[in-house]
Design an enzyme around this catalytic site. Structure first.
Site, PDB file in Angstrom:
ATOM      1  N   CYS A  93     -38.852  -6.401 -37.776  1.00  0.00           N
ATOM      2  CA  CYS A  93     -39.291  -5.838 -36.490  1.00  0.00           C
ATOM      3  C   CYS A  93     -40.025  -4.515 -36.672  1.00  0.00           C
ATOM      4  CB  CYS A  93     -38.100  -5.641 -35.567  1.00  0.00           C
ATOM      5  SG  CYS A  93     -37.142  -7.143 -35.344  1.00  0.00           S
ATOM      6  N   HIS A 367     -40.476  -7.563 -26.756  1.00  0.00           N
ATOM      7  CA  HIS A 367     -40.328  -7.285 -28.187  1.00  0.00           C
ATOM      8  C   HIS A 367     -40.934  -8.416 -29.026  1.00  0.00           C
ATOM      9  CE1 HIS A 367     -38.850  -5.806 -31.895  1.00  0.00           C
ATOM     10  NE2 HIS A 367     -37.582  -6.202 -31.827  1.00  0.00           N
TER      11      HIS A 367
HETATM   12  N1  COA Z   1     -33.249  -9.701 -20.375  1.00  0.00           N
HETATM   13  C1  COA Z   1     -33.224 -10.087 -19.073  1.00  0.00           C
HETATM   14  N2  COA Z   1     -33.492 -11.348 -18.662  1.00  0.00           N
HETATM   15  C2  COA Z   1     -33.797 -12.233 -19.609  1.00  0.00           C
HETATM   16  C3  COA Z   1     -33.846 -11.907 -20.986  1.00  0.00           C
HETATM   17  C4  COA Z   1     -33.550 -10.592 -21.347  1.00  0.00           C
HETATM   18  N3  COA Z   1     -33.567 -10.208 -22.634  1.00  0.00           N
HETATM   19  N4  COA Z   1     -34.170 -13.012 -21.699  1.00  0.00           N
HETATM   20  C5  COA Z   1     -34.346 -13.996 -20.791  1.00  0.00           C
HETATM   21  N5  COA Z   1     -34.110 -13.527 -19.547  1.00  0.00           N
HETATM   22  C6  COA Z   1     -34.137 -14.288 -18.292  1.00  0.00           C
HETATM   23  C7  COA Z   1     -35.281 -15.255 -18.188  1.00  0.00           C
HETATM   24  O1  COA Z   1     -36.391 -14.681 -17.561  1.00  0.00           O
HETATM   25  C8  COA Z   1     -34.678 -16.376 -17.366  1.00  0.00           C
HETATM   26  O2  COA Z   1     -34.682 -15.953 -16.013  1.00  0.00           O
HETATM   27  P1  COA Z   1     -34.925 -17.026 -14.829  1.00  0.00           P
HETATM   28  O3  COA Z   1     -33.800 -18.004 -14.948  1.00  0.00           O
HETATM   29  O4  COA Z   1     -34.895 -16.200 -13.590  1.00  0.00           O
HETATM   30  O5  COA Z   1     -36.269 -17.647 -15.121  1.00  0.00           O
HETATM   31  C9  COA Z   1     -33.224 -16.387 -17.803  1.00  0.00           C
HETATM   32  O6  COA Z   1     -32.950 -15.072 -18.301  1.00  0.00           O
HETATM   33  C10 COA Z   1     -32.948 -17.397 -18.891  1.00  0.00           C
HETATM   34  O7  COA Z   1     -33.959 -17.252 -19.897  1.00  0.00           O
HETATM   35  P2  COA Z   1     -33.802 -17.928 -21.310  1.00  0.00           P
HETATM   36  O8  COA Z   1     -35.043 -17.653 -22.098  1.00  0.00           O
HETATM   37  O9  COA Z   1     -33.352 -19.352 -21.140  1.00  0.00           O
HETATM   38  O10 COA Z   1     -32.610 -17.069 -21.921  1.00  0.00           O
HETATM   39  P3  COA Z   1     -31.796 -17.396 -23.199  1.00  0.00           P
HETATM   40  O11 COA Z   1     -30.360 -17.354 -22.834  1.00  0.00           O
HETATM   41  O12 COA Z   1     -32.320 -18.605 -23.891  1.00  0.00           O
HETATM   42  O13 COA Z   1     -32.133 -16.122 -24.151  1.00  0.00           O
HETATM   43  C11 COA Z   1     -31.393 -14.113 -25.194  1.00  0.00           C
HETATM   44  C12 COA Z   1     -31.603 -14.858 -23.871  1.00  0.00           C
HETATM   45  C13 COA Z   1     -30.837 -12.746 -24.856  1.00  0.00           C
HETATM   46  C14 COA Z   1     -30.386 -14.872 -26.073  1.00  0.00           C
HETATM   47  C15 COA Z   1     -32.760 -14.000 -25.928  1.00  0.00           C
HETATM   48  O14 COA Z   1     -33.675 -13.308 -25.116  1.00  0.00           O
HETATM   49  C16 COA Z   1     -32.620 -13.277 -27.256  1.00  0.00           C
HETATM   50  O15 COA Z   1     -32.242 -13.884 -28.248  1.00  0.00           O
HETATM   51  N6  COA Z   1     -32.923 -11.966 -27.323  1.00  0.00           N
HETATM   52  C17 COA Z   1     -32.795 -11.197 -28.538  1.00  0.00           C
HETATM   53  C18 COA Z   1     -34.020 -11.318 -29.374  1.00  0.00           C
HETATM   54  C19 COA Z   1     -33.818 -10.642 -30.695  1.00  0.00           C
HETATM   55  O16 COA Z   1     -32.798 -10.781 -31.344  1.00  0.00           O
HETATM   56  N7  COA Z   1     -34.843  -9.898 -31.161  1.00  0.00           N
HETATM   57  C20 COA Z   1     -34.798  -9.214 -32.396  1.00  0.00           C
HETATM   58  C21 COA Z   1     -34.001  -7.993 -32.259  1.00  0.00           C
HETATM   59  S1  COA Z   1     -33.581  -7.232 -33.777  1.00  0.00           S
END
Ligand code: COA
Length: 420
Positions: A93, A367
């Site tokens: 990252c 991100h």
């Molecule tokens: N914050 C707020 N809302 C979020 C979000 C976040 N980070 N990620 C997704 N959403 C919302 C979407 O817009 C969607 O909303 P809707 O139902 O109103 O359309 C809902 O949550 C579901 O989205 P989805 O993509 O199916 O979520 P998910 O459960 O598959 O993924 C996480 C959520 C947190 C697991 C994923 O964003 C993730 O893995 N984030 C971390 C990424 C990471 O590790 N990056 C590197 C860092 S070192």
């Protein structure tokens, strides 16, 4: 390795980024073209592409995310810059910041006068599970991933250790998310550019429209406490503690200081840069600080000849809410164990004594991992030049910092810029 200086001065003269978000119809080259075009438009004295002598492109894993390797010459080709040497730079990252460092070093060495730096990532072509697996390759796949860790899991371990050591509760983490969404609501480039209250009201309106039971949330905290709206991802981290899976690109132009005013009347000067590395999380003696971030910060402060009090705008790597709190301590804005109190007291809001992540941070802005470090520089460019629009920080900040973390801190880069 303190006490080092650049061989000659490096200036930041142009910056641009695509919107960050989920763009099913676009690949990284199209996003990069958007970022590049905005960057060239920011050069108020015009721009001759023939002046660019080299390009460094930060990209974590286009192979895993897009099935496309060897991305640097593809980016330069799509903006018409072949045959300049184009080099891809990878550091999880922190890939974007590493690309920036290569550009800085290339100019400081005297090899080039004009260098294009980019950052790109297209993550949403995979499912969340697929993106989680791809991101996991930036952890230690021998010791961490077989033990069941994911990135949310590793930062959850950091949060748990921090709560144990300093008495913080998950409530404070929610405040960081609320604050970053407030900032991101003022950023037209943000993936989730809405206050949490606006997201909450939209969900209520949507339920009413569909004839479903309308949730009874009144405050943002009601919404964030509701497991249906804000589910646990890896305790104590919930959905709104996590940065999203994102697509995006960012681009900046670096030149040697002596020619900066050929490009703009408002160049920014790179006055400090630090980079450090560390063992993976499982091998560290502390989980409540990222030693490589501390060291990168110390090197950058020392080179710049400034103190934490001099930094008036800062973008830190809030891949998870706990990461922002730890970053504010690693950069010596707050003492160890006091970052969470500062967040709770509102010191890190736009109007606070120590504003952090005016862009909305990775949490709200998004991100796209290889682009994030360059995206942070784009925000500092605007804040120091007074062109940040509605989210402009008060007091005409003249010194700004970026703090970019690869993985759980195996690679950290800190840069300091000044408007003179
Ligand atoms: N914050 C707020 N809302 C979020 C979000 C976040 N980070 N990620 C997704 N959403 C919302 C979407 O817009 C969607 O909303 P809707 O139902 O109103 O359309 C809902 O949550 C579901 O989205 P989805 O993509 O199916 O979520 P998910 O459960 O598959 O993924 C996480 C959520 C947190 C697991 C994923 O964003 C993730 O893995 N984030 C971390 C990424 C990471 O590790 N990056 C590197 C860092 S070192």
């Amino acid at each position: 390795m303190t006490g080092r200086r650049l061989g000659r001065g490096v200036a930041l003269v142009g910056a641009g980024m695509s919107k960050f978000g989920a763009f099913p119809g676009k690949n990284t080259r199209e996003l990069f073209v958007e970022a590049y075009q905005e960057m060239t438009a920011s050069l108020d004295k015009g721009f001759d592409p023939a002046a660019v002598e080299a390009a460094y492109i930060g990209n974590f894993s286009s192979e895993l995310f897009e099935g496309q390797g060897h991305t640097a010459p593809i980016m330069t080709d799509w903006v018409g810059l072949t045959p300049v040497p184009a080099t891809r730079v990878e550091g999880a990252c922190a890939s974007g910041s590493l690309a920036l460092r290569q550009g800085i070093l290339a100019i400081a060495s005297g090899l080039y006068d004009v260098v294009l730096v980019g950052g790109i990532e297209k993550m949403t072509g995979l499912t969340t599970d697929g993106a989680t697996d791809a991101l996991a390759t930036a952890a230690d796949v021998t010791y961490e991933i077989p033990a069941g860790f994911t990135f949310p899991g590793m930062y959850a371990a950091i949060a748990t250790a921090y709560m144990h050591e300093y008495g913080m509760t998950p409530e404070t983490l929610l405040q960081v998310g609320i604050k970053n969404h407030e900032h991101g609501a003022l950023n037209p480039k943000a993936q989730f550019g809405q206050r949490i209250s606006a997201i909450m009201e939209a969900r209520k309106a949507s339920a009413a429209r569909k004839g479903k039971p309308v949730p009874t949330w009144v405050t943002e905290l009601d919404f964030l406490h509701d497991p249906a709206a804000n589910p646990q991802i890896a305790w104590p981290l919930r959905l709104f503690d996590c940065s999203p899976v994102s697509d995006g690109a960012a681009s900046v132009l670096l030149v040697s200081e002596d020619i900066a005013r050929h490009y703009t009347d408002a160049p920014l000067h790179l006055i400090g840069t630090g980079q450090a590395s560390d063992t993976a999380l499982h091998g560290r003696s502390t989980l409540t600080s990222l030693p490589a971030a501390k060291r990168a910060g110390q090197i950058a402060y020392e080179m710049a000849g400034v103190t934490p009090a001099d930094i008036r705008a800062v973008e830190v790597h809030d891949c998870f809410t706990i990461a922002e709190i730890v970053a504010t301590e690693d950069l010596d804005f707050f003492k160890p164990g006091e970052g969470w109190k500062a967040a709770e007291d509102g010191l890190t809001t736009r109007g606070g004594a120590r504003p952090v992540n005016s862009s909305g941070g990775l949490k709200s802005k998004g991100h796209p991992v290889g682009a994030s470090g360059v995206g942070q520089v784009v925000e500092i460019f605007h804040q120091l030049r007074g062109s940040a629009g509605e989210r402009q920080l008060p007091g005409a900040p003249n010194i700004g910092m970026t703090h970019n973390v690869g993985g759980t801190g195996q690679t950290c880069v800190v840069n300091i810029f000044e408007r003179r």
